[in-house]
Every structure is written in C-alpha cells, then in structure tokens.
Design a protein around this motif. Sequence first.
Motif, PDB file in Angstrom:
ATOM      1  N   UNK A 171     -49.385  39.907  36.103  1.00  0.00           N
ATOM      2  CA  UNK A 171     -49.251  40.630  34.968  1.00  0.00           C
ATOM      3  C   UNK A 171     -48.846  42.198  35.237  1.00  0.00           C
ATOM      4  N   UNK A 172     -49.519  42.575  36.248  1.00  0.00           N
ATOM      5  CA  UNK A 172     -49.146  44.261  36.790  1.00  0.00           C
ATOM      6  C   UNK A 172     -47.740  44.167  37.010  1.00  0.00           C
ATOM      7  N   UNK A 173     -47.235  43.298  37.746  1.00  0.00           N
ATOM      8  CA  UNK A 173     -45.738  43.170  38.252  1.00  0.00           C
ATOM      9  C   UNK A 173     -44.722  43.132  37.258  1.00  0.00           C
ATOM     10  N   UNK A 174     -44.990  42.426  36.422  1.00  0.00           N
ATOM     11  CA  UNK A 174     -44.093  41.845  35.306  1.00  0.00           C
ATOM     12  C   UNK A 174     -44.781  42.971  34.067  1.00  0.00           C
ATOM     13  N   UNK A 175     -45.326  43.637  34.060  1.00  0.00           N
ATOM     14  CA  UNK A 175     -46.078  44.382  32.907  1.00  0.00           C
ATOM     15  C   UNK A 175     -46.239  43.387  31.694  1.00  0.00           C
ATOM     16  N   UNK A 176     -46.838  42.426  31.998  1.00  0.00           N
ATOM     17  CA  UNK A 176     -47.193  41.321  30.863  1.00  0.00           C
ATOM     18  C   UNK A 176     -48.582  41.713  30.278  1.00  0.00           C
ATOM     19  N   UNK A 228     -53.680  42.780  33.391  1.00  0.00           N
ATOM     20  CA  UNK A 228     -53.367  44.129  33.063  1.00  0.00           C
ATOM     21  C   UNK A 228     -54.328  45.151  32.471  1.00  0.00           C
ATOM     22  N   UNK A 229     -55.162  44.548  31.344  1.00  0.00           N
ATOM     23  CA  UNK A 229     -55.980  45.361  30.857  1.00  0.00           C
ATOM     24  C   UNK A 229     -57.053  45.685  31.796  1.00  0.00           C
ATOM     25  N   UNK A 230     -57.712  44.799  32.623  1.00  0.00           N
ATOM     26  CA  UNK A 230     -58.408  45.112  33.694  1.00  0.00           C
ATOM     27  C   UNK A 230     -57.991  46.285  34.545  1.00  0.00           C
ATOM     28  N   UNK A 231     -56.737  46.022  35.044  1.00  0.00           N
ATOM     29  CA  UNK A 231     -56.218  47.357  35.768  1.00  0.00           C
ATOM     30  C   UNK A 231     -56.338  48.597  34.889  1.00  0.00           C
ATOM     31  N   UNK A 232     -55.791  48.525  33.712  1.00  0.00           N
ATOM     32  CA  UNK A 232     -55.858  49.843  33.108  1.00  0.00           C
ATOM     33  C   UNK A 232     -57.276  50.416  32.818  1.00  0.00           C
ATOM     34  N   UNK A 233     -58.174  49.500  32.639  1.00  0.00           N
ATOM     35  CA  UNK A 233     -59.434  50.134  32.386  1.00  0.00           C
ATOM     36  C   UNK A 233     -59.908  50.485  33.654  1.00  0.00           C
ATOM     37  N   UNK A 234     -59.699  49.872  34.851  1.00  0.00           N
ATOM     38  CA  UNK A 234     -60.183  50.594  36.115  1.00  0.00           C
ATOM     39  C   UNK A 234     -59.481  52.198  36.239  1.00  0.00           C
ATOM     40  N   UNK A 235     -58.061  52.082  36.134  1.00  0.00           N
ATOM     41  CA  UNK A 235     -57.515  53.230  36.449  1.00  0.00           C
ATOM     42  C   UNK A 235     -57.909  54.351  35.362  1.00  0.00           C
ATOM     43  N   UNK A 236     -58.238  54.045  34.353  1.00  0.00           N
ATOM     44  CA  UNK A 236     -58.285  55.094  33.243  1.00  0.00           C
ATOM     45  C   UNK A 236     -59.728  55.228  32.782  1.00  0.00           C
TER      46      UNK A 236
END
Lengths: 283, 337
Positions: free
Chosen positions: B274-279, B284-292
């Motif tokens: 999901x991160x690679x294809x910005x799906x 992707x929500x998990x990554x966003x939550x972790x990053x921000x």
Amino acid sequence: MQLSNKQLLKQPLNKRQRTLLVCIGLSIVVCVVVLTGILLDENRIATNLEVRNSPPSLDHLFGTDWLGRDMFSRTLMGLSLSIGVGLTGAIGSATISVILGLVAATMGKVADSIVTWLIDLFLSVPHLVSLILIAFAFGGGFKGIVLGIALTHWPSLARVIRSEVMQVRSLDFVQVSKKMGKSRWWITKEHMLPHIIPQMLVGVLLLFPHAILHEAAVTFLGLGLSPQEPAIGIILSESMRYLSVGMWWLAFFPGICLLFIVRMFDKIGDNLRMLIDPHHAHR
Amino acid sequence: MRWQLTWNIVTFLFWKAIKMASLLVAISFISFLLVKNSPIDPIQAYVGADMLNVSQEQREKIEEYWGLNQPVMEQFMSWSSAVLSGDLGTSMIFRLPVSEVIGERFLNSIALMSVAWVLSGVIGFSIGILAAMNTGTWIDRMIKWYCYTLASTPTFWMGLLLLIVFAVWLNWFPVGMGVPAGVLAEDVTIMDRIKHLILPALTLSIIGVANVALHTRQKLIEVLSSDYVVFARARGEKGFTLFWRHGLRNIALPAITLQFAAFSELFGGAVLAEQVFSYPGLGQATVEAGLRGDIPLLLGLVLFSAIFVFVGNVIADLIYRVVDPRTREGKSYAVKQ
C-alpha cells in the motif's frame, strides 16, 4: 594448491565437502561486501552535479542519482549498514529466544505456560505493525530499529529451542545427573546449553534474512534509520520519486543486491543446518 | 456424536475467546506504555508547524484537556474504559473518529488483501502440486528455486519493479492511489478501482505464493511415498487420476489452514504494498500514524491488526476440527477414554 592437481580435481567431492565449500565461498562474498562497504570513503558518494541522473555505465556501474552520487558505492555502503543492523538484531533476538526457551523447558509448568503465552502474544500482532510501534516508541533511528527487530523475531526460534530442550531433558544422562543431586541450573548449564548451541547458530543465520528484510522495510516506510545514512531502505524510498521519470536503475540494482545478500545468508544457514543436523536437512 | 462435536467446538471457542481477551489486554497495555515512552510530543504532532504560536499556557490547557498531566496508569485506565465502551478516540491526522477511519480503510484493504490471498493460495497450491508430481525434474528445481528466491525478496522492491515495468514503461496501469486523482468520488467507476487494485494485489500474490507452494510440495511428496499410493501405483494408476483420487484431499486441508494462518504476513505485506502504490488502506494509515505521531489511530490499528490475525488463526483451527474426519474421530476417541 590442490586445485592445480588434476588427480584431486577429478575425484568428485562428497556432499559434506561440497556443502562446506559453498558455505566458505558465500561467507567470503559477504565479508568482501561488508569490508568494501566500510572501507569505501565518503568521497565516493559525494555530490557531483556534473554526472547527474546518468544511467549505468562503466564509470558508474549502477548509474548515479539526482545529486550525481555513485549508486554502486551507495549500495555497497547501504548493504554493509543493513547487514550490521540485521546481525545485531538477529543476535539479540537469538539471545532472548535461548533464555526464554531454556526457562520454558526447565523451570517447570508455570514458567512454560507463561513463555508460551508470551510467544503467542508476540505472534499475535503482525511483525511489521509491532516494528512500527516499537520504532515509534524509541523515536526511530538505529536504536529503535535494532530493539524492534530483537523484540519481534524471537518467538519462532524460542519454540524450536524449547522443544529441543524438552527432548534433551528426557535423555538418560540428564536423568542420571538429576538423581545424582545436581541442581537445575547446573544441569541447564552443563547438559542443555551445549546441545542447543548448534541450533542457536543456525537460528541466528536463518533469522538474519527476516531481520534484514524487516529493517529495510521499516526504513523504507520512513520509521527506521535516518535519511542521512546510506541504508538500502532509504535509497529505495528516495528512488520512488524518480521512478515515474524512468530512472529505473535507482531502484533495480540496490534491491537486487539486497536480494542476493539475503539469499546468500539463507543458503549459508541451510547448508550449516545440513552439516549440523542431518535429520532435519530435507525439510 | 453430532452433539459431541458441537460441544467440542463450543468449549474450543470459549477457551479461544478467553485467550484472545487476555492477549488483547496485554497488547493494549504494552502498546500504551510504548507509545507513552515515545520522544515524539503528541501536542507538537497535533499542532504541527504552528507550534511557535502556542504559548505555554495554551499548551498546559491542551495537556489538561487531553489528560496528559495525569499519571500514565490513570491515562491507561481512562483510555481502556473508553475503548471498552467502543470509543477509540479521534484520529489527529484525519480529524475523524478512529473507528470510522479504520472501517473505511479496512474496506479498501480487504479488497486488496482478499484478491491477493485467493490468488496466492490458488497459484501457490497449483505450483506446489506441479513440483511434487515432478520431483527431481527441472520443473521441480525451477519452482523450488523460484520459491526460495521469493522468500528473500523485499516486498516493496517487488512492488517497485512492477511499478517500473507496468506503470512507467508499459503505461498499462496508473502509478498509484486508490482512485484517479482529481475525479469526484461519485464519478469513480468500478473499473477505475479495479485498475488501481491490480498492481498492489499482484505484488502481494507474487510474494505470498512461496510459502504455500513449498508446504504443499512437501506434503504431497510425503503422501506420494505412503503405502496406499505405492499400492495404487502398483495397480496401474498414474498421473492426474492418481493425484485426484489419493493426493488432493490429503493436501488441500493443510494448504487452506496455512493460508488462514498467514494473515499476519498478509497484513505486513499489505502495509508495504500500500505504501509503494499509495493505496489508501489500513497499512498506509498505520505508516502515516507512526510517522506523524497519531497515537489514538496507531493504538487502534495495533488492536485491530491483532484481532485480524487472531480471527485467521481461529478459522484455521476450526477448519481442522470440523472438516478433517481424522482429528474429529481422534477427539471423540480421546474424550471417551
């Protein structure tokens, strides 16, 4: 040396010798990669705006990026960094699993069910999610990622060690030792530990591919090593912005090198297991 | 007999539920402590670049409003009692209730994951059979080599390769996102969605094949060397009929349960794809939550992923108990004794 001797060359090597040879060969390759990665000086990846975005050529085997940095050197440095992180994580993880595996198998029923419950606990969240959580908790960077890998990868090896120790425990010499009044700790130290050291070595080597892949993955997601460091994950995530312009070499070569390294470790681990533990070799 | 079986399943589910509850409590406690330990300041993460305009007084007010000035244990108690009553808090980045974000993202993710799950299962099963029926030939060696190589391939790199080849060079598929950019939500056709789904799903399936294939191959080789197959061979059965009569049923069940038990890896793979294809899915929500630093969302996602994995494992166990006549009889036999 021997290779020049035709007589010896004609004689086919047996399986054990071949396995050993493969192991040694692969280890040498890995060592060379790590050493060159460490020894390459920073100038090799210095910004050089004259040769920006050039595709692979003889000068720059893997091409250059948008700042004119040589991708070949960056990849090598990234690989040695990743191997370092992966190895540290795998060793940490193996230590945890040996301790817990021994505790589970020797300290009685309560300890055993606690450790089994812990194993279930750590297997119940997807690795990547718990890695993100741990990396977040320690603010990313080297510490977060190594701790994350060490804390998430131990359950599978702990299970193996636990069942191994259980087997050893029922053997005659352990029973005799018990009857002779040796303490639990003494038996664990003198009789159990030597038995599981080979398992542990192989375990570290087989954990390593997972560790390095997860390290690259978390770094790729942006929660791992900092962007200044030349890690493979960083290189790949940076390359994403330039892929749509057609700069395929930015992603292709670093990735395939990572694949080779991981595959090599896997192979060394498998071969070593075959040498140490012939019963399980066919699995 | 029938009654016995139902009773067995009920007790089994009961114990599983208790175990799930204990694990969930532990997971929420540990993750809460971890998140509290994080050096990332939640207020700064919430306010963002405007932090300079926030005075010390306002800051303290926010802290008080969120209960950040209380001891950690009390914070945990209030958070967990809210979770128990179904309130997971509000996501900071999406400014929506966490349960809503997860629900919406889950619909996207489940489309992606189920396609990949079915594809990798079917393909993996078939090539595993193909390899086992031709043990030792070049087909077997090739499939084995392919599977072992895949097991060492980084998922996100595979995604990048597919992106380069199919989206950039061949231009067959869009580069990313769940829906076309700049198109109103009601104008998005089902075709658009499918188009955006293919590449990430393909990435996940290519990687996911290895496990099932190797396992199926191993099992089928065992079955093929058993006495009854040797006898069937002696009677003159061979090839596909032999496999159909004696092989399939014996290997289908382990493969299916393995697929269910692999939910954890599926979820992990989905995060990367999901991160690679910005799906726009859960990963992707998990990554966003972790990053921000979106703590409520991150905690909610951890709990959700744990439930997801657990459901997969329970289904795998249940299938074994209900479908396989051998374990069923074995169970009732054990009970009788």
